[in-house]
Design a protein around this motif. Structure first.
Motif, PDB file in Angstrom:
ATOM      1  N   TYR A   1      42.053  60.899  41.071  1.00  0.00           N
ATOM      2  CA  TYR A   1      41.067  60.245  41.935  1.00  0.00           C
ATOM      3  C   TYR A   1      40.013  61.210  42.459  1.00  0.00           C
ATOM      4  CZ  TYR A   1      43.086  55.555  42.247  1.00  0.00           C
ATOM      5  OH  TYR A   1      43.498  54.270  41.967  1.00  0.00           O
ATOM      6  N   HIS A   2      40.218  62.503  42.241  1.00  0.00           N
ATOM      7  CA  HIS A   2      39.209  63.517  42.539  1.00  0.00           C
ATOM      8  C   HIS A   2      38.609  64.035  41.239  1.00  0.00           C
ATOM      9  CE1 HIS A   2      41.193  63.943  46.549  1.00  0.00           C
ATOM     10  NE2 HIS A   2      40.010  64.402  46.920  1.00  0.00           N
ATOM     11  N   PHE A   3      37.446  64.640  41.333  1.00  0.00           N
ATOM     12  CA  PHE A   3      36.891  65.437  40.245  1.00  0.00           C
ATOM     13  C   PHE A   3      37.074  66.911  40.587  1.00  0.00           C
ATOM     14  CE2 PHE A   3      33.376  62.241  38.814  1.00  0.00           C
ATOM     15  CZ  PHE A   3      34.345  61.444  38.249  1.00  0.00           C
ATOM     16  N   PRO A   4      37.336  67.762  39.605  1.00  0.00           N
ATOM     17  CA  PRO A   4      37.346  69.202  39.880  1.00  0.00           C
ATOM     18  C   PRO A   4      35.927  69.706  40.126  1.00  0.00           C
ATOM     19  CG  PRO A   4      37.593  68.798  37.531  1.00  0.00           C
ATOM     20  CD  PRO A   4      37.651  67.455  38.195  1.00  0.00           C
TER      21      PRO A   4
ATOM     22  N   LEU B   1      47.487  61.379  36.646  1.00  0.00           N
ATOM     23  CA  LEU B   1      47.650  59.933  36.473  1.00  0.00           C
ATOM     24  C   LEU B   1      46.351  59.261  36.023  1.00  0.00           C
ATOM     25  CD1 LEU B   1      49.877  59.058  39.568  1.00  0.00           C
ATOM     26  CD2 LEU B   1      50.587  59.324  37.175  1.00  0.00           C
ATOM     27  N   GLN B   2      45.281  60.045  35.854  1.00  0.00           N
ATOM     28  CA  GLN B   2      44.045  59.574  35.217  1.00  0.00           C
ATOM     29  C   GLN B   2      43.409  58.389  35.932  1.00  0.00           C
ATOM     30  OE1 GLN B   2      44.908  60.778  30.628  1.00  0.00           O
ATOM     31  NE2 GLN B   2      45.837  58.859  31.219  1.00  0.00           N
ATOM     32  N   GLY B   3      43.370  58.456  37.260  1.00  0.00           N
ATOM     33  CA  GLY B   3      42.852  57.328  38.024  1.00  0.00           C
ATOM     34  C   GLY B   3      41.433  56.926  37.659  1.00  0.00           C
ATOM     35  N   CYS B   4      40.557  57.911  37.490  1.00  0.00           N
ATOM     36  CA  CYS B   4      39.166  57.588  37.168  1.00  0.00           C
ATOM     37  C   CYS B   4      39.014  57.098  35.738  1.00  0.00           C
ATOM     38  CB  CYS B   4      38.273  58.804  37.423  1.00  0.00           C
ATOM     39  SG  CYS B   4      37.977  59.123  39.174  1.00  0.00           S
ATOM     40  N   LEU B   5      39.835  57.598  34.840  1.00  0.00           N
ATOM     41  CA  LEU B   5      39.810  57.091  33.469  1.00  0.00           C
ATOM     42  C   LEU B   5      40.233  55.628  33.441  1.00  0.00           C
ATOM     43  CD1 LEU B   5      39.487  57.467  30.448  1.00  0.00           C
ATOM     44  CD2 LEU B   5      41.815  58.411  30.372  1.00  0.00           C
ATOM     45  N   CYS B   6      41.238  55.277  34.233  1.00  0.00           N
ATOM     46  CA  CYS B   6      41.647  53.871  34.319  1.00  0.00           C
ATOM     47  C   CYS B   6      40.491  52.996  34.790  1.00  0.00           C
ATOM     48  CB  CYS B   6      42.834  53.732  35.263  1.00  0.00           C
ATOM     49  SG  CYS B   6      44.381  54.432  34.641  1.00  0.00           S
TER      50      CYS B   6
END
Length: 373
Positions: free
Chosen positions: A98-101, A115-120
């Motif tokens: 849910y964050h970006f590096p 968990l790849q929240g942004c990809l989802c």
């Protein structure tokens, strides 16, 4: 091997630390390594104070930890990374996605199980376009507005030729919760779909509030909004939602059946997103390994691969439908299937990350889903 855990707390997921620890220990037991590693731990609150996390890491390393596993966001990982560079030890981050590096490339001594929240979020937007929608109303909690899906949703819509025609953020106080502005707008917008991101009790408020209000419109949700730990407690709102998730309790994968049955076999054990992260961490380090480039594990969510370019894991994303559990009247996931666009959207997400790294963009510092009362 001496393993140190940095464990958070959350009022909406009060068992989060226990779940991570249980997942780690039960995976070790399953693969025949029970008692083979020394495991120590420390609390880090809601994982928002970089200095506190730094102190915990420093003490663990001084005490001889070979690897530190922490439920952190990439911002915290970057802040403490110098400790791992200087000591030659490894940081394994449990990350919601849910964050970006902020860093480009990779950190020399850190890896991320995501968990790849942004990809989802990107995957479920694609599903909405496949369903024929081009206009969207976006709604989220005040809390979720501070994380990157609130950027990824509109970015993906715009890239695909669509438009966000209405934005709605619910108030900070749950007692002030209302979907009335969104409901009023949608009355005149019959061809507009809804994109949403909420978490925990805020997701419950959203589902309850959508009943007999915005449920006449197609809704698309993602990640923690369709977390089965909460869905199973939330009354079905009267219409099905489309979702994209990292994992489901109902995935028909042999490793998932083992994971679910194992977690159910222990007192207070839970098969959920947090025990999944602990389980996967154990699979990565099972042979005493602290270097994970190109490592592939057989996870309850399928193959999980550590990309050596950025040292974030990559795994399949699943499309699912939030529907009614006929036995309880509450919500559940069904029709879970691999999203064919996972890798295409992963590449597109990289462009989103690169762009945000070039601008000033605020974010909450705490790890996602970690909240104090």
């Amino acid at each position: 091997m001496k393993i140190a855990l940095l464990l958070p707390r959350s009022v909406i997921y009060p068992s989060i630390s226990f779940d991570i620890m249980d997942g780690l220990k039960q995976a070790f037991k399953h693969i025949g390594l029970e008692g083979k590693h020394e495991i120590i731990s420390a609390g880090i609150g809601v994982a928002a104070k970089h200095e506190e996390i730094y102190e915990r890491c420093e003490q663990f390393l001084l005490d001889g930890a070979d690897i530190i596993i922490g439920y952190l966001n990439p911002l915290s990982a970057e802040f403490v990374h110098s400790l791992f560079e200087s000591s030659g030890k490894t940081l394994l981050v449990l990350d919601t996605g849910y964050h970006f590096p902020n860093f480009q490339g990779r950190l020399s001594n850190a890896y991320f199980i995501s968990l790849q929240g942004c990809l989802c979020a990107r995957v479920v937007v694609n599903k909405a376009f496949e369903d024929g929608y081009r206009k969207f109303a976006f709604t989220c909690s005040f809390y979720d507005a501070g994380y990157r899906p609130s950027y990824v949703y509109p970015a993906a819509v715009e890239e695909k030729g669509g438009e966000i025609v209405f934005n709605h953020i619910t108030p900070l106080k749950r007692s002030d919760f209302t979907l009335a502005p969104l409901y009023n707008f949608l009355q005149e917008q019959k061809e507009t779909a809804v994109l949403a991101t909420f978490c925990g009790d805020m997701a419950e408020d959203f589902f309850r509030g959508s009943q007999n209000t915005i449920s006449t419109h197609k809704l698309y949700v993602t990640g923690f909004t369709s977390d089965e730990a909460w869905l199973s407690k939330i009354p079905y709102p009267g219409t099905d939602f489309s979702s994209a998730v990292a994992w489901s309790y109902h995935l028909k994968i042999p490793q998932n059946k083992v994971f679910v049955s194992t977690m159910k076999s222990i007192k207070d054990g839970k098969a959920n997103l947090f025990s999944l992260l602990g389980w996967e961490a154990a699979l990565f380090i099972k042979n005493g390994n602290i270097h994970f480039d190109e490592v592939v594990i057989d996870s309850p969510r399928g193959k999980v691969w550590m990309n050596p370019e950025n040292r974030f894991t990559e795994a399949q994303v699943y499309l699912a439908t939030v529907t009614k559990d006929q036995s309880t009247g509450n919500c559940m996931l069904k029709d879970i299937e691999q999203a064919s666009v996972t890798e295409y959207e992963r590449e597109a997400l990289k462009s989103n990350i690169n762009f945000v790294q070039t601008i000033e963009a605020n974010t909450w510092l705490n790890a996602y889903a970690c909240l104090e009362s």
